[in-house]
Design a protein around this motif. Structure first.
Motif, mmCIF file in Angstrom:
data_model
loop_
_atom_site.group_PDB
_atom_site.id
_atom_site.type_symbol
_atom_site.label_atom_id
_atom_site.label_comp_id
_atom_site.label_asym_id
_atom_site.label_seq_id
_atom_site.Cartn_x
_atom_site.Cartn_y
_atom_site.Cartn_z
ATOM 1 N N ALA A 78 -1.160 -31.546 -19.933
ATOM 2 C CA ALA A 78 -0.663 -30.978 -20.476
ATOM 3 C C ALA A 78 0.963 -30.699 -19.982
ATOM 4 O O ALA A 78 1.943 -31.050 -20.830
ATOM 5 C CB ALA A 78 -0.960 -29.967 -20.030
ATOM 6 N N TRP A 79 1.226 -31.552 -18.528
ATOM 7 C CA TRP A 79 2.153 -31.112 -18.827
ATOM 8 C C TRP A 79 3.374 -32.955 -19.284
ATOM 9 O O TRP A 79 4.335 -32.519 -19.733
ATOM 10 C CB TRP A 79 2.457 -32.097 -16.626
ATOM 11 N N ASP A 95 -6.481 -31.615 -16.683
ATOM 12 C CA ASP A 95 -5.777 -31.493 -17.682
ATOM 13 C C ASP A 95 -4.135 -30.549 -17.178
ATOM 14 O O ASP A 95 -3.507 -30.772 -18.395
ATOM 15 C CB ASP A 95 -6.548 -29.931 -17.735
ATOM 16 N N ARG A 123 2.558 -33.699 -22.021
ATOM 17 C CA ARG A 123 2.901 -33.541 -23.585
ATOM 18 C C ARG A 123 3.964 -32.918 -23.055
ATOM 19 O O ARG A 123 4.996 -32.767 -24.704
ATOM 20 C CB ARG A 123 1.685 -32.562 -24.295
#
Length: 231
Positions: A204-205, A200, A207
DNA sequence: CGTGTGTTCAAAGCTCGACT
DNA sequence: AGTCGAGCTTTGAACACACG
């Protein structure tokens, strides 16, 4: 080469070296029974690794050869790697990354190709992605990734994207198979230190990237449902 | 729904030890 | 040197469950 001939060669080389089956087995880390199997013409019952070790102990090289429809064999071998790389390259593009695939380099004695080199213009972040359709050697994989990141900082990224990167992130992408997950779990000590960011946090990174992460991500092979689980 | 993680199961590969 | 059965380890596949 057929099993019988292979067995005769093994026996001849062993006798020439004045070794018993037990001594030879000890020398290459297999059992006397396995040596016996090979010499009696049942080498195909052992793994390739075992055969290689056995003949290496006799100062010989064991090389199985496979032929299939001429040039199509290479394409077949490359298929899984290419599919995994393609899936991940698509994911990067959807997130807004500029993506180059199979970026070759040759500098000093170091040569090879970066599976995916991605660029995030806003932050001048380069991302070096290593695609492994199967994690075999953890150490070699990390060492190669280090080399590619170093060369990207020095020259590759600038040549490709016209700017010197502010930071270079690295990512190892593996298929989401049970076996590869187990291998990662087993190599926890090394991989945890070299590529600490997972799942995750990596997504997230991707994005909204900031700085250079060192991460590892499992990616499902979407084209092989049934053989591979979707997850 | 896609993804991450853990568990279970059967099969394969191999070693070990007893025996011939 | 070779055979055989027991048992261990690894692997791929199939599930279940949690989470956003």
């Amino acid at each position: 080469m057929d099993d019988i001939r292979q067995g005769r060669i093994c026996r001849a080389l062993r006798l020439r070296a004045r070794l018993t089956q037990k001594q030879l087995g000890r020398a290459c880390g297999i059992s006397q029974q396995a040596v016996s199997l090979v010499e009696r013409g049942h080498g195909s019952r052992l793994s390739g690794l075992t055969m290689r070790r056995l003949f290496a102990a006799l100062d010989a090289r064991w090389e199985p050869t496979v032929s299939w429809r001429g040039g199509e064999l290479d394409r077949l071998l490359d298929e899984r790697h290419a599919r995994l790389g393609g899936t991940f390259a698509d994911l990067l593009r959807r997130r807004g990354w500029r993506v180059d695939v199979e970026v070759t380099y040759a500098k000093y004695a170091e040569r090879g190709s970066i599976d995916i080199l991605a660029w995030w213009p806003a932050g001048r972040i380069a991302l070096v992605v290593e695609i492994k359709s199967e994690l075999v050697s953890v150490e070699a994989t990390i060492r190669k990734l280090d080399e590619k990141v170093r060369l990207s900082i020095e020259s590759i990224a600038e040549t490709r994207f016209g700017e010197r990167p502010r930071s270079v992130a690295r990512l190892l992408v593996l298929p989401a198979s049970t076996t590869d997950r187990r291998r990662v779990a087993r190599a926890h000590a090394i991989l945890g230190a070299a590529l600490p960011v997972r799942s995750d946090a990596v997504r997230a990174w991707l994005r909204s990237p900031a700085g250079a992460i060192r991460g590892l991500l499992f990616v499902a092979d979407t084209n092989r449902r049934g053989l591979w689980r979707g997850g």
